[in-house]
Design an enzyme around this catalytic site. Structure first.
Site, short mmCIF file in Angstrom:
data_model
loop_
_atom_site.label_atom_id
_atom_site.label_comp_id
_atom_site.label_asym_id
_atom_site.label_seq_id
_atom_site.Cartn_x
_atom_site.Cartn_y
_atom_site.Cartn_z
N GLU A 161 0.86 -0.96 -0.18
CA GLU A 161 0.01 0.04 0.01
C GLU A 161 0.92 1.32 0.04
OE1 GLU A 161 -1.45 3.05 1.76
OE2 GLU A 161 -2.49 1.75 3.27
N CYS A 221 -2.58 7.69 4.93
CA CYS A 221 -2.57 7.27 3.60
C CYS A 221 -3.79 7.94 2.96
CB CYS A 221 -2.59 5.91 3.50
SG CYS A 221 -2.06 5.02 4.82
#
Lengths: 523, 523
Positions: B265, B302
């Site tokens: 990720e 994120c």
């Protein structure tokens, strides 16, 4: 229908501008008309542009419309009648009943995916309803479904001109998922590909779908194949073929600015374990079944039993004697292409240098006919010589003699990943078999008891896959309804008003899906 | 508990033999004791050998035993009490309530996976019963379940020292799937990692599991990280971090003789679309919510909203004025590490060269304190300047002014793959929003209406994932119970006697799973 030699780029029939390929009738070694000119990067560009322009529209088709499209493809293939069978037989050298059976399998496969599309379980709908009062923070309303990845490039296989080709498993599962498909036809059966491609195109038109849903290209792997896999609008790849071909596509896909998944089904020697009690009880029957599986279709199956593993001793000797005798009596069979025949000859030449030859089948009398081959070696040789583990595509198999159960386990642990592993056993063998289960599960995608690995059912529970190098991605299957999952990704919708939600996620559940609702599966 | 600076290789506490790392308290810029010496390839070898030796045993644990193990990890983490909170605050510079909340989330996550393990849906059991009379060929009995891939290497993230680290989402989902886990601790929080690692080790022991189920290593990405990813016994990788770091792991994993999946990720700027009616009705409220989301945790998420897209005009001007004002008032915040602070400074420096600076937050007074930043640019500039799309990790965001709906769409189509996309809309905006849904679905893993992307629920329906470069594999999620599916592969058992079948597949269905039985889902 007259074959035209044209590619199909959406609704357009286009003649390629590269060197002409002629299919070769492997039984006569004579070229078949018409010529199929290869496409160029420009044709790839056109097909990808159409597929991309179509994607959002095609993926939003109602489930029933998409299912009817798959069924329509099946009907159009059946409507091709004997012309398809004749051409596929001529291009593949495969017996007529085999091609007829493969057509049935291909159409059944399309209809099975239609059923899967309608059932909608592949959407994997999950709903967590809002908890506005939760402490310390409220929970939003969260709804997940799966959407298709995007246009998919499919590379047809040589050995199933129908079931793993233009409208085969990869195409059917990608279309079922909602992905437009661009097929690069296998050079061994361009005429069969054109016939099936036109059947798909007719189904596209009859179902009123946008033309970019399907295109069919001819050409070299190096030019058309790599251009397809590296086009930014292609989002996944399905491939069945050689290890080197599959790895080349994987590397090209990984080197893209945006890497994409490649589902390459490549290389497997499909070990068969003969346990002592079973071998003692029926060595000759096992030999018969083994040689039948080995030589079926000239051994040109991904699941061909290329390796037999057993404890040495009198029972294995009986198996070896009987199998050798039957291999010697095995008639020569025409292979799919001159190239495959040459690779087989080279492969058995290499095995003959590294193992002992037990038996060779009847010599052929016409071009491209292979002789079945049986070899034997000791476990210690197998464990130290990587050449003995290389796949030889065709009716060749190697028997590995082990001196102990521990050596059997060592041989299994030494194996690369496999599509299948087969156990022949009786009740007295259950204990030994149980001890090997952890190893076998780690090594193969499908485990069989007292059967033979050739013959792959298209069903919900099938796994035609396995650890590398059997496939490039062990997390899926290329046969069976679970194959649809390869071409999907999840999307979550948070606090969406019903007006903006797709039908599968609307609060009234209009598609009547069995959702995972607040942690509970709906009945 | 006194921190020792040791790695945990199974049951052994081992001091590394490479250069010592000290955690730095970013608030004071002073090193924290003890020293953590990095491991070497030899330590990776030991940890992998233990994990591999454990794999078959761990993956065969009954579902309930595995669930209890996850719950036991949660209890052991809670039992660490304030020592864990103190250390995590010191190592991360994050506020105490945030770390306390993150501990709660981490433990809830472990317990949620325990529930998922027990429910057993992840086994995806499919049964096609034998049809011995079927023509032209009988159907064998086919049973499919999923098994874990093998030992998993987990790379902890800097920004969630608990929830995305040693016992975070990747570890929890891999352990839930039945995979032993080897964690490479993030160098920013080795003490927190040691505390949590010892909690996991205690749970391993209390649950009577083999020691190789869990190991914790320190060291450099280049040495320990690459050694882990290239070890043949590691079968999958979980990573949360930078794009360059994730891509390096992907490349190493693909270059192995046996390539393996990497779930990295990486990079997302999380576009926020402000639709005209919503903007007109509540520009100032939106600005307030936006700046709160942008500056929360110094923007080190994120899912931080790094991009705002809207039609230019008076309503957007009001939003800009209000957001600028609030950014100017935003207090400076300590970032996680000196390195992250330096990267943020460099990132905003680059944005300032390519876009117009609207507002800068309050200047810091202690080390490693960042100032929030707001920039603005025109759509045409955004479409032609790739620098404007680079992720800046921290509280910086760019507003893109569009002159038409078509330009909004162009900007969206121009975006790389994203973890999230947010829509702020009123009823009058629904039509415009609906037109953009196909684009948005193709671009992001999670779509939100009238909320903010920071805050990621751990639940069944969550998707924390998305197309490249948001992640290296859009087919899954790294948060939520579906994350377990990343570490599994299907295996099919054909014509197996009940004695050899795993419990999940036995004919009496002793685990009471809802199987897909002959095409029908069991109630």
């Amino acid at each position: 229908m007259t074959l035209t030699g044209n590619m199909l780029i959406g609704r357009q029939a286009i003649t390629g501008d590269r060197e002409a390929i002629h299919a070769i009738d492997p039984a006569t070694h004579l070229p078949l008309e018409p010529a199929y000119h290869g496409g160029s990067a420009e044709h790839v560009e056109q097909a990808c542009a159409l597929a991309w322009a179509t994607f959002d529209s095609y993926r939003s088709t109602p489930l029933n419309a998409r299912a009817e499209f798959l069924e329509s493809i099946a009907s159009e293939i059946e409507a091709l009648g004997d012309e398809l069978i004749d051409r596929a037989v001529a291009e593949s050298g495969l017996p007529r009943p085999r091609i007829q059976g493969e057509r049935g399998r291909t159409c059944q496969q399309l209809r099975t995916f239609a059923r899967t599309v309608r059932a909608g379980e592949w959407l994997d709908v999950r709903v967590d309803t809002a908890l506005p009062e939760r402490q310390p923070l409220p929970r939003p309303d969260l709804r997940q479904r799966h959407i298709p990845l995007g246009p998919v490039a499919v590379f047809g296989a040589s050995n199933f001109p129908l079931a793993f080709s233009v409208a085969g498993g990869d195409s059917a599962s990608a279309l079922a998922a909602g992905c437009p498909v661009i097929v690069k036809a296998h050079g061994a059966h361009p005429g069969t590909s054109e016939l099936v491609g036109r059947a798909v195109a007719r189904a596209v038109e009859k179902c009123g779908l946008p033309e970019g849903v399907f295109s069919l290209l001819y050409g070299s792997g190096r030019e058309v194949g790599i251009a397809l896999v590296t086009d930014p609008r292609i989002k996944a790849v399905g491939f069945t073929g050689s290890r080197s071909g599959g790895l080349a596509l994987c590397q090209a896909a990984q080197a893209r600015p945006e890497p994409i998944p490649v589902y390459a089904e490549m290389s497997s020697i499909n070990p068969v374990l003969l346990f002592p009690a079973a071998l003692q009880a029926r060595a000759e029957t096992l030999a018969q079944g083994f040689v039948a599986s080995l030589t079926q279709g000239a051994g040109q199956f991904c699941t061909n039993p290329g390796l037999v593993i057993a404890r040495q001793g009198p029972a294995l000797d009986r198996f070896i004697d009987s199998a050798s005798e039957q291999v010697r009596r095995s008639p020569a069979q025409t292979m799919l292409t001159p190239g495959i025949f040459a690779a087989y000859e080279s492969g058995i030449g290499s095995l003959a240098e590294h193992a002992q030859t037990l038996a060779t089948g009847v010599q052929g009398t016409s071009p491209n006919q292979c002789q079945a081959q049986l070899f034997v070696t000791k476990a210690q040789a197998f464990l130290t010589d990587p050449a003995l583990q290389a796949e030889v595509f065709g009716a060749a198999s190697l028997i590995v003699q082990c001196t102990s159960d521990e050596e059997v386990r060592e041989v299994l642990e030494h194996l690369e990943g496999q599509l299948t592993a087969t156990l022949h056993l009786d009740d007295e063998d259950l204990h030994s078999a149980r001890n090997l289960m952890p190893t076998l599960e780690r090594k193969a995608g499908r485990l069989l008891v007292n059967g033979w690995p050739t013959g792959v059912e298209v069903s919900d529970a099938m796994v035609h896959g396995g650890p590398f190098p059997a496939t490039s991605d062990s997390r899926s299957t290329s046969v069976g309804t679970a194959a649809i999952l390869r071409f999907l990704r999840p999307v979550c919708y948070q606090d969406f008003p019903d007006e903006l939600l797709p039908a599968s996620l609307k609060r009234g559940n209009p598609l009547h899906l069995r959702r995972l609702l607040d942690g509970q599966r709906e009945a």
